[in-house]
Design an enzyme around this catalytic site. Sequence first.
Site, PDB file in Angstrom:
ATOM      1  N   GLY A 397       0.816  -1.215   0.000  1.00  0.00           N
ATOM      2  CA  GLY A 397       0.000   0.000   0.000  1.00  0.00           C
ATOM      3  C   GLY A 397       0.845   1.258   0.000  1.00  0.00           C
ATOM      4  O   GLY A 397       0.602   2.196  -0.786  1.00  0.00           O
ATOM      5  N   ASP A 460       8.506   1.383   8.009  1.00  0.00           N
ATOM      6  CA  ASP A 460       7.302   1.060   8.780  1.00  0.00           C
ATOM      7  C   ASP A 460       7.625  -0.220   9.545  1.00  0.00           C
ATOM      8  O   ASP A 460       7.386  -1.326   9.072  1.00  0.00           O
ATOM      9  CB  ASP A 460       6.105   0.877   7.847  1.00  0.00           C
ATOM     10  CG  ASP A 460       4.808   0.684   8.618  1.00  0.00           C
ATOM     11  OD1 ASP A 460       4.756   1.083   9.796  1.00  0.00           O
ATOM     12  OD2 ASP A 460       3.859   0.120   8.049  1.00  0.00           O
ATOM     13  N   CYS A 517       2.605   0.986  14.006  1.00  0.00           N
ATOM     14  CA  CYS A 517       1.172   0.942  14.319  1.00  0.00           C
ATOM     15  C   CYS A 517       0.985   0.584  15.786  1.00  0.00           C
ATOM     16  O   CYS A 517       0.118  -0.217  16.142  1.00  0.00           O
ATOM     17  CB  CYS A 517       0.448  -0.048  13.417  1.00  0.00           C
ATOM     18  SG  CYS A 517       1.122  -1.722  13.470  1.00  0.00           S
TER      19      CYS A 517
END
Length: 702
Positions: A397, A460, A517
């Site tokens: 993504g 990430d 996250c």
Amino acid sequence: MGVGRRMQKQGPPEPLSEAHYANLKRKKGIPVDDAPAEFPSSKKPRRGSQAAIKANKARAEASKPTSKQAKGANWEPIALKDGKKTAGSKSKKAPAPAPESGSDVEMDDEFGASDLDQAIGSGDEMDVAKAGDEFFASDDSVYDSDQDAAKKETFVFSDDEDEDDEDREEKLTAANIEGLSKKLDDKLAEEAADNEAELRDGALQTNIDGDKPNVLGDDDDDKISSKTKNLLAPDLQMLRTRITETIRVLEDFSNLAEEGQSRAEYTSQLLKDVCAYYGYNEFLAEKLMNLFPVREAFAFFEANESARPVVIRTNTLRTHRRDLAQSLINRGVTLEPVGKWSKVGLQVFDSNVPLGATPEYLAGHYILQAASSFLPVMALCPRENERVLDMAAAPGGKTTHMAALMKNTGVIFANDPSKSRSKGLIGNIHRLGARNTIVCNHDARDFPRVMGGFDRVLLDAPCSGTGVIAKDPSVKTNRDEKDFQVLPHTQKQLLLAAIDSVNHASKTGGYLVYSTCSVAVEENEQVVAYALSRRPNVKLVETGLPFGKEGFTSFMGKEFPPSLKMTRRFYPHLYNVDGFFVAKFQKTGPTPPNAIMASKDKNNNAKPRSSTAIDENTVVDKTPITEEGDSDEDGFAEFDDDEDKEYMIRAKRNAMRRRGLDPKALNRMAPTNGKESEKKGKVVEKKGKVVEKKGKEANKKA
């Protein structure tokens, strides 16, 4: 068509008699000369009519006065004259009441009118007693207001009965007012006690100012609950009520707390209730509660119980957001822009078709992606013709988002250490039409040795997932203290590798974005502070994101650099997105040699652990941060064999005690094991000599 059963049973209606017409004429005031005798009617009276007649006569007799005094002082004889009722000097025409039912009307026609006409036609004057008897004994064709009053008096209501009982009690206890008041006080006290017991049983607490709720309960209740917690399911309504009341007490502790109870006791009770109500383990619930004030922590737990909105990202390489929205609306999808902060996001509320199987999805016009995943790419802001590295790219993504921002120019290296996840990454890259992307499969910690000199790097990092509990509820029970020790260590290694992969001399870049996250401080602020301390050639800069809370500069006694205010935290209960953390670095110079994997030898002399020479004039920083066989630069994983040996022996002794064995046997086994090993060695040596001798003898014979 034959005659119906109803007509066969009743027969045809009888012809009207002359007496009926004479009565009608008299009512209209038309003179009648000769009234023929009324023929006897063969029509059978209805049962309802007879019952009504009897009821009316009974009411009339009940309301009939017995004497002049009972009838009143102004009562005068009543006489019937010329069809009018006269009482004394006053003459008033009686009002005709509306008929109540069909039976009453028929009764008036059959009985009342004929009897009255016969009395009038005779012309004889009756005496007072006879007139009164016939008047009150007549049916409902004559209306009397006294009858209506009598009817009203016959109705009895419950309020009237209560008033009568109260009057009766007052009459009975008028001589003993003190006893009556005492009885009432006892009754009120009993009712108050019953109400309080009912509130306590239902665990209902009032919100009246100044009320001190009993949240902690008694020791007996705790014992009972501990015995039955494994047998019965928890009362969720009671738990939620107790949680809200505990929060109210903690917010105004000085006024609402019970005497002799400390804040720690209320906090411990709240933690237990949260674990029971939401299903967290105690370790994770406490860690999350420490991040917020009490009221905000409750909102955070509540937000994790509901799923985040479904969001899709428009692939600007193939279409525009307006055209995509129109196409999906035509297919029965209800959506709107995700917010002013994003130009490519669409929030889906309802859909008649599966979003993962529409022609637009298969054509690569959009991808299902959480709104929080837009934020790291927006903070990195890659430009055209740049060299970009995505260190943990799957499922693609963020990689395809960067390709869309770069308009398929430059080059993107999409790396992921998992081969199985790389397959999905390749599929999304092809479907969305990203032609400037190279997929590779390496451990991201080795990437400075594989390739360096990137204009921008996106990391990430893998994390505990405490920000996406709504997607993965298993995090509530799967995470423990070990996870928050292992994961931050890996994240520190990845962040140092990412810093070393950035080209500090890039004309347009030199930036790095670190995101997770997770909302835990151990995975966010502590990792960033560690990187700043180990790499003095980087600094934090503004992320450029339009919303988000500032990062912590101090947390539970730990102090962080003031520049951590430029990092951003995102929470589900504040922004309706997944919990996220974003930090943006800028590399200002090459990494100093003494900062790369420096460790101390036995003589406490610092020496570089990398054999790669660093030239200050080089543009690409290719120095590795780890080598196999060497310890970490910060001494995090260094081992002391002597100290570890003591711990191992102690653990073995404890294990033997649990199994019922004598731990002193370890001391006895140590020397014997050594002797046995020596004996075995001697036997092996002897066997070897025997083999050699046999070999020599064989050679001689040959």
